[in-house]
Design a protein around this motif. Structure first.
Motif, short mmCIF file in Angstrom:
data_model
loop_
_atom_site.label_atom_id
_atom_site.label_comp_id
_atom_site.label_asym_id
_atom_site.label_seq_id
_atom_site.Cartn_x
_atom_site.Cartn_y
_atom_site.Cartn_z
N MET A 135 0.83 -1.20 0.00
CA MET A 135 0.00 0.00 0.00
C MET A 135 0.87 1.25 0.00
N SER B 92 0.95 5.54 -0.09
CA SER B 92 0.19 6.78 0.10
C SER B 92 0.57 7.77 -0.99
N GLN C 81 -6.85 4.27 -5.11
CA GLN C 81 -7.49 3.73 -3.91
C GLN C 81 -8.16 2.40 -4.21
N GLY D 171 -5.97 -0.46 -3.93
CA GLY D 171 -5.42 -0.79 -2.62
C GLY D 171 -4.49 0.23 -2.00
N HIS D 172 -4.34 1.39 -2.63
CA HIS D 172 -3.44 2.41 -2.11
C HIS D 172 -4.23 3.48 -1.35
N ARG D 173 -3.51 4.29 -0.56
CA ARG D 173 -4.18 5.29 0.30
C ARG D 173 -4.10 6.68 -0.31
N GLU E 207 -13.19 5.08 4.86
CA GLU E 207 -13.19 3.99 5.83
C GLU E 207 -12.22 2.90 5.39
N GLY E 208 -11.89 2.00 6.31
CA GLY E 208 -11.10 0.82 5.98
C GLY E 208 -9.61 1.03 6.03
N LYS E 209 -8.91 -0.02 5.68
CA LYS E 209 -7.45 -0.07 5.76
C LYS E 209 -6.78 1.04 4.96
N ASN E 210 -7.29 1.31 3.76
CA ASN E 210 -6.70 2.35 2.92
C ASN E 210 -7.66 3.53 2.74
N GLY E 211 -8.37 3.84 3.84
CA GLY E 211 -9.30 4.97 3.82
C GLY E 211 -8.59 6.28 3.49
#
Length: 418
Positions: free
Chosen positions: A30, A32, A59, A62-64, A112-116
């Motif tokens: 992941m 940013s 996003q 799977g990236h932030r 929301e979530g892991k990569n919110g």
């Protein structure tokens, strides 16, 4: 097809600082990354969309995403694309604009979530910076010759540029460095006009971060129309994301009126439809262009994304009503949207004879013409033809006691407001 391959297929990639390095970075896990917008107005327009929709694609992979609204840089003004100095806005106006733009951006991203997604405002770190800190800690690392080589600055040297706008690129470089240091942000994306600002950020990171620090820049092409006219502009002006400035119906109509020559490109740029579905729609443009399936799907996807499902349904209802002439089933709110730009006459009295109203409202030039039009069946009230010369408009002809829609001929609409 991986993310970068998909972006290439969509035609979204314009420039990259290190494509192989970015591939490795994205494959490592992941990542940013950020994209920013300055709050120079209280709404974005569709010209702002492509970089942020591209950020959303990262996003989805799977990236932030870090979404930056420039409360500080908005107070300064980007010289990019401008031939003269911007008019500076007050802190209160910029603060209001920041809130408006943040609300619009919240519709595009998942927080929301892991990569919110993370929402930031660069005024939080730049607003309280003193001039000595700016000059010693940041200005010292960006050479004058380096800045003069930037197209955005070089293009302004003949017409003039203030020191304020001259230093804009350093402020944006500070943003990238701050996000790199505090949010592990490794990539900035932006429009093609942001290349100089993005590379300034990379230069500052290289000179101020520990040796071996790696970050990347990625730009997106300018959106153009096949006929050479400017994308996102109509006769009535820009297409805004704010529904008070551009109604969802007008927004829907903008996309549905896309030319055949542009529609596939816009489906690739702006929608999240798959390659297979876009190619199917592309085939319909060639085989059955009169059905306008690609344009309808583009309008549906964009209106739903920016304004939501209910606004899309309302826009489609208004469109169908105008096509069929069945106006009487529209609500007053839908009338406001669908007939926002038609000539309007305010009738302050009660019941009125139709032939008299046509003259009073300026729909026809004389009572004689009014009688001829009514007799010939050229006048419609809320979609229904009226041919009686003694027809009187009453409260029953008003939609929610607010409007009556008059049509003369096939396409000339007028709005009577009470």
């Amino acid at each position: 097809m991986n993310l970068l391959e998909d972006l290439h297929w969509r035609g979204i990639v314009y420039q990259q600082t290190d494509e192989e390095g970015l591939k490795e970075q994205l494959n490592s896990g992941m990542t940013s990354l950020y994209c920013g917008v300055d709050p120079t107005a209280d709404s974005m327009h569709i010209g702002h969309l492509l970089p942020f929709l591209t950020l959303r694609r990262f996003q989805n992979a799977g990236h932030r995403p870090i979404v930056l609204v420039g409360g500080a840089t908005g107070l300064i003004g980007d010289p990019s694309g401008k031939s003269e100095e911007r008019k500076l806005q007050t802190l209160d106006v910029i603060g209001h604009n920041v809130k408006c733009l943040q609300g619009q951006l919240e519709r595009i991203f998942d927080f929301e979530g892991k990569n919110g997604a993370v929402m930031v405002n660069n005024y939080d770190w730049a607003g309280s910076m003193d001039i000595v800190t700016f000059l010693r800690d940041y200005g010292k690392h960006i050479g004058i010759n380096y800045m003069l080589a930037k197209d955005t600055i070089a293009s302004r040297l003949e017409t003039g540029i203030s020191f304020t706008e001259f230093t804009y690129t350093i402020l944006q470089a500070i943003d990238f460095m701050h996000l790199y240091k505090n949010h592990d942000c490794k990539l900035q994306i932006g429009g093609s006009d942001q290349w100089g600002n993005i590379t300034s950020g990379l230069e500052l990171i290289r000179k101020t971060m520990p040796e071996g620090a790696k970050a990347y820049g990625f730009t997106i092409p300018l959106v153009t129309k096949a006929d050479g006219t400017k994308f996102g502009k109509t006769e009535s002006g820009a297409i805004w994301l704010d529904p008070e400035k551009t109604t969802p119906y007008e927004f829907y109509q903008f996309w549905i009126n896309t030319a055949d020559a542009d529609v596939v490109k816009y489906l690739k740029f702006f929608t999240f439809l798959s390659k297979e579905e876009i190619e199917e729609l592309e085939a319909t443009v060639i085989e059955a262009p009169h059905l306008r399936k690609a344009q309808k799907r583009l309008a549906e996807e964009m209106t739903k994304l920016i304004h939501g499902e209910s606004a899309l349904e309302q826009a489609q209802k208004i469109t169908e009503a105008l096509f069929s002439g069945d106006i009487k089933n529209l609500t007053a709110e839908e009338i406001k949207q669908g007939f926002k730009d038609v000539p309007t006459y305010e009738h302050k009295e009660g019941d009125v004879v139709l032939v008299d109203l046509l003259v009073a409202a300026g729909i026809v030039s004389s009572k004689r013409q009014s009688r001829e039009d009514v007799t010939n069946g050229a006048v419609y009230i809320n979609g229904e033809r009226k041919q009686a010369l003694d027809y009187i408009l009453t409260a029953e002809d008003r939609i929610e006691d607010q409007f009556t829609v008059v049509r003369r001929g096939k396409k000339k609409y007028f709005l009577i407001k009470y």
